[in-house]
Scaffold this motif. Structure first.
Motif, PDB file in Angstrom:
ATOM      1  N   THR A  64       0.728  -1.179  -0.160  1.00  0.00           N
ATOM      2  CA  THR A  64       0.091   0.054   0.113  1.00  0.00           C
ATOM      3  C   THR A  64       0.894   1.236   0.063  1.00  0.00           C
ATOM      4  O   THR A  64       2.110   1.397   0.041  1.00  0.00           O
ATOM      5  CB  THR A  64      -0.932   0.170   1.261  1.00  0.00           C
ATOM      6  OG1 THR A  64      -0.257   0.340   2.346  1.00  0.00           O
ATOM      7  CG2 THR A  64      -1.706  -1.242   1.601  1.00  0.00           C
ATOM      8  N   ASP A  65       0.361   2.611  -0.004  1.00  0.00           N
ATOM      9  CA  ASP A  65       1.085   3.595   0.095  1.00  0.00           C
ATOM     10  C   ASP A  65       1.818   3.627   1.426  1.00  0.00           C
ATOM     11  O   ASP A  65       2.789   4.501   1.628  1.00  0.00           O
ATOM     12  CB  ASP A  65       0.299   4.870   0.026  1.00  0.00           C
ATOM     13  CG  ASP A  65      -0.476   5.043  -1.322  1.00  0.00           C
ATOM     14  OD1 ASP A  65       0.285   4.295  -2.415  1.00  0.00           O
ATOM     15  OD2 ASP A  65      -1.473   5.789  -1.588  1.00  0.00           O
ATOM     16  N   ASP A  66       1.363   2.996   2.445  1.00  0.00           N
ATOM     17  CA  ASP A  66       1.974   2.738   3.832  1.00  0.00           C
ATOM     18  C   ASP A  66       3.299   2.155   3.781  1.00  0.00           C
ATOM     19  O   ASP A  66       4.266   2.134   4.314  1.00  0.00           O
ATOM     20  CB  ASP A  66       1.390   2.294   4.832  1.00  0.00           C
ATOM     21  CG  ASP A  66      -0.157   2.912   5.010  1.00  0.00           C
ATOM     22  OD1 ASP A  66       0.075   4.314   4.892  1.00  0.00           O
ATOM     23  OD2 ASP A  66      -1.041   2.453   5.484  1.00  0.00           O
ATOM     24  N   GLY A 107       8.652   1.956   9.995  1.00  0.00           N
ATOM     25  CA  GLY A 107       8.156   3.108   9.530  1.00  0.00           C
ATOM     26  C   GLY A 107       6.608   2.745   9.051  1.00  0.00           C
ATOM     27  O   GLY A 107       5.647   3.491   9.411  1.00  0.00           O
ATOM     28  N   THR A 108       6.865   1.565   8.544  1.00  0.00           N
ATOM     29  CA  THR A 108       5.575   1.034   7.911  1.00  0.00           C
ATOM     30  C   THR A 108       4.692   0.598   8.936  1.00  0.00           C
ATOM     31  O   THR A 108       3.299   0.777   9.041  1.00  0.00           O
ATOM     32  CB  THR A 108       5.678  -0.126   6.972  1.00  0.00           C
ATOM     33  OG1 THR A 108       6.792   0.347   5.997  1.00  0.00           O
ATOM     34  CG2 THR A 108       4.525  -0.854   6.375  1.00  0.00           C
ATOM     35  N   LYS A 110       4.321   1.923  11.779  1.00  0.00           N
ATOM     36  CA  LYS A 110       3.644   3.213  12.379  1.00  0.00           C
ATOM     37  C   LYS A 110       2.551   3.513  11.543  1.00  0.00           C
ATOM     38  O   LYS A 110       1.401   3.878  12.075  1.00  0.00           O
ATOM     39  CB  LYS A 110       4.813   4.226  12.543  1.00  0.00           C
ATOM     40  CG  LYS A 110       4.226   5.698  13.109  1.00  0.00           C
ATOM     41  CD  LYS A 110       5.480   6.590  13.114  1.00  0.00           C
ATOM     42  CE  LYS A 110       4.810   7.934  13.603  1.00  0.00           C
ATOM     43  NZ  LYS A 110       6.149   8.988  13.846  1.00  0.00           N
ATOM     44  N   GLN A 111       2.746   3.557  10.160  1.00  0.00           N
ATOM     45  CA  GLN A 111       1.600   4.182   9.139  1.00  0.00           C
ATOM     46  C   GLN A 111       0.500   2.964   9.248  1.00  0.00           C
ATOM     47  O   GLN A 111      -0.616   3.749   9.035  1.00  0.00           O
ATOM     48  CB  GLN A 111       2.235   4.221   7.656  1.00  0.00           C
ATOM     49  CG  GLN A 111       3.339   5.138   7.752  1.00  0.00           C
ATOM     50  CD  GLN A 111       3.064   6.387   7.802  1.00  0.00           C
ATOM     51  OE1 GLN A 111       1.751   7.059   7.342  1.00  0.00           O
ATOM     52  NE2 GLN A 111       3.689   7.255   8.824  1.00  0.00           N
ATOM     53  N   VAL A 112       0.763   1.750   9.268  1.00  0.00           N
ATOM     54  CA  VAL A 112      -0.256   1.062   9.265  1.00  0.00           C
ATOM     55  C   VAL A 112      -1.114   1.025  10.562  1.00  0.00           C
ATOM     56  O   VAL A 112      -2.321   0.687  10.532  1.00  0.00           O
ATOM     57  CB  VAL A 112      -0.005  -0.403   9.088  1.00  0.00           C
ATOM     58  CG1 VAL A 112      -0.928  -1.673   8.965  1.00  0.00           C
ATOM     59  CG2 VAL A 112       0.568  -0.669   7.646  1.00  0.00           C
ATOM     60  N   ARG A 113      -0.471   1.367  11.917  1.00  0.00           N
ATOM     61  CA  ARG A 113      -0.987   1.460  13.006  1.00  0.00           C
ATOM     62  C   ARG A 113      -2.368   2.435  12.844  1.00  0.00           C
ATOM     63  O   ARG A 113      -3.262   2.447  13.622  1.00  0.00           O
ATOM     64  CB  ARG A 113      -0.162   1.823  14.082  1.00  0.00           C
ATOM     65  CG  ARG A 113      -0.806   1.752  15.506  1.00  0.00           C
ATOM     66  CD  ARG A 113       0.285   2.006  16.595  1.00  0.00           C
ATOM     67  NE  ARG A 113      -0.394   1.854  17.807  1.00  0.00           N
ATOM     68  CZ  ARG A 113      -0.728   2.994  18.669  1.00  0.00           C
ATOM     69  NH1 ARG A 113      -0.284   4.266  18.180  1.00  0.00           N
ATOM     70  NH2 ARG A 113      -1.286   2.716  19.752  1.00  0.00           N
ATOM     71  N   GLU A 114      -2.088   3.578  12.112  1.00  0.00           N
ATOM     72  CA  GLU A 114      -3.086   4.415  11.977  1.00  0.00           C
ATOM     73  C   GLU A 114      -4.225   4.138  11.326  1.00  0.00           C
ATOM     74  O   GLU A 114      -5.333   4.763  11.656  1.00  0.00           O
ATOM     75  CB  GLU A 114      -2.397   5.978  11.195  1.00  0.00           C
ATOM     76  CG  GLU A 114      -1.408   6.496  11.805  1.00  0.00           C
ATOM     77  CD  GLU A 114      -0.644   7.513  10.922  1.00  0.00           C
ATOM     78  OE1 GLU A 114      -1.369   7.954   9.879  1.00  0.00           O
ATOM     79  OE2 GLU A 114       0.281   7.981  11.495  1.00  0.00           O
ATOM     80  N   ARG A 115      -4.323   3.089  10.579  1.00  0.00           N
ATOM     81  CA  ARG A 115      -5.503   2.365  10.138  1.00  0.00           C
ATOM     82  C   ARG A 115      -6.031   1.387  10.935  1.00  0.00           C
ATOM     83  O   ARG A 115      -7.393   0.834  11.134  1.00  0.00           O
ATOM     84  CB  ARG A 115      -5.165   1.995   8.754  1.00  0.00           C
ATOM     85  CG  ARG A 115      -4.815   3.017   7.859  1.00  0.00           C
ATOM     86  CD  ARG A 115      -4.580   2.295   6.502  1.00  0.00           C
ATOM     87  NE  ARG A 115      -3.919   3.047   5.174  1.00  0.00           N
ATOM     88  CZ  ARG A 115      -4.079   4.177   4.857  1.00  0.00           C
ATOM     89  NH1 ARG A 115      -4.796   5.123   5.512  1.00  0.00           N
ATOM     90  NH2 ARG A 115      -3.225   4.673   3.896  1.00  0.00           N
TER      91      ARG A 115
END
Length: 161
Positions: A64-66, A107-108, A110-115
């Motif tokens: 994904t973009d993440d 980093g990924t 952290k980004q996926v956690r937002e979803r």
């Protein structure tokens, strides 16, 4: 005088509440995802590329973009804990929810956690990979022999646990 003191106390409490709320909202993740691998993947915005479909766990690669990561769902809490304990021998970053985990670089995750919500767990490798191929972790080590590199998390477990 009493009204003035009450007003002052109320303003102090209001300011404190605003400060706590402001800090909390930055650190909080959304409500933790749940459901099937496909349902969790959909919430993450991933079209899952199913790699393992077994009774005890299911794994899919997601891009994904993440970032690129592996999403794993588990039949039981115990199975998930055992998988995480073995995976942590190799180090890496994991996003962990109830009966699911994401393996990826920090980093990924952290980004996926937002979803997806969940808790981030990060560990350093406990032993050299070569020693994992004999003895206690032989099955685990054999599965993971060639998929460890600078992008450890994204390929972790793609061959199944």
């Amino acid at each position: 005088m009493r009204t003035r003191r009450t007003t002052t106390v109320a303003l102090v409490l209001l300011a404190a509440a605003a400060a706590v709320t402001g800090c909390r909202s930055q650190a909080e993740a959304p409500e933790e995802a749940s459901g099937t691998l496909e349902q969790i993947a959909e919430r993450a915005g991933c079209a899952p590329d199913l790699q393992t479909d077994a009774a005890e766990l299911r794994q899919a690669k997601c891009a994904t973009d993440d970032g690129t990561y592996v999403l794993t769902t588990f039949a039981t809490d115990r199975g998930q804990r055992e998988w995480l304990n073995q995976a942590k021998d190799y180090g890496g970053s994991y996003l962990v929810g109830r009966k699911w985990a994401v393996s990826a670089d920090a980093g990924t995750v952290k980004q996926v956690r937002e979803r997806l919500g969940g808790q981030v767990e990060t560990t350093e490798p406990h032993a050299p990979h070569a020693s994992q191929s004999s003895g206690h972790g032989s099955e685990h080590g054999a599965e993971h022999g060639s998929d460890h590199g600078s992008d450890h998390g994204a390929g972790h477990g793609s061959e199944g646990h």
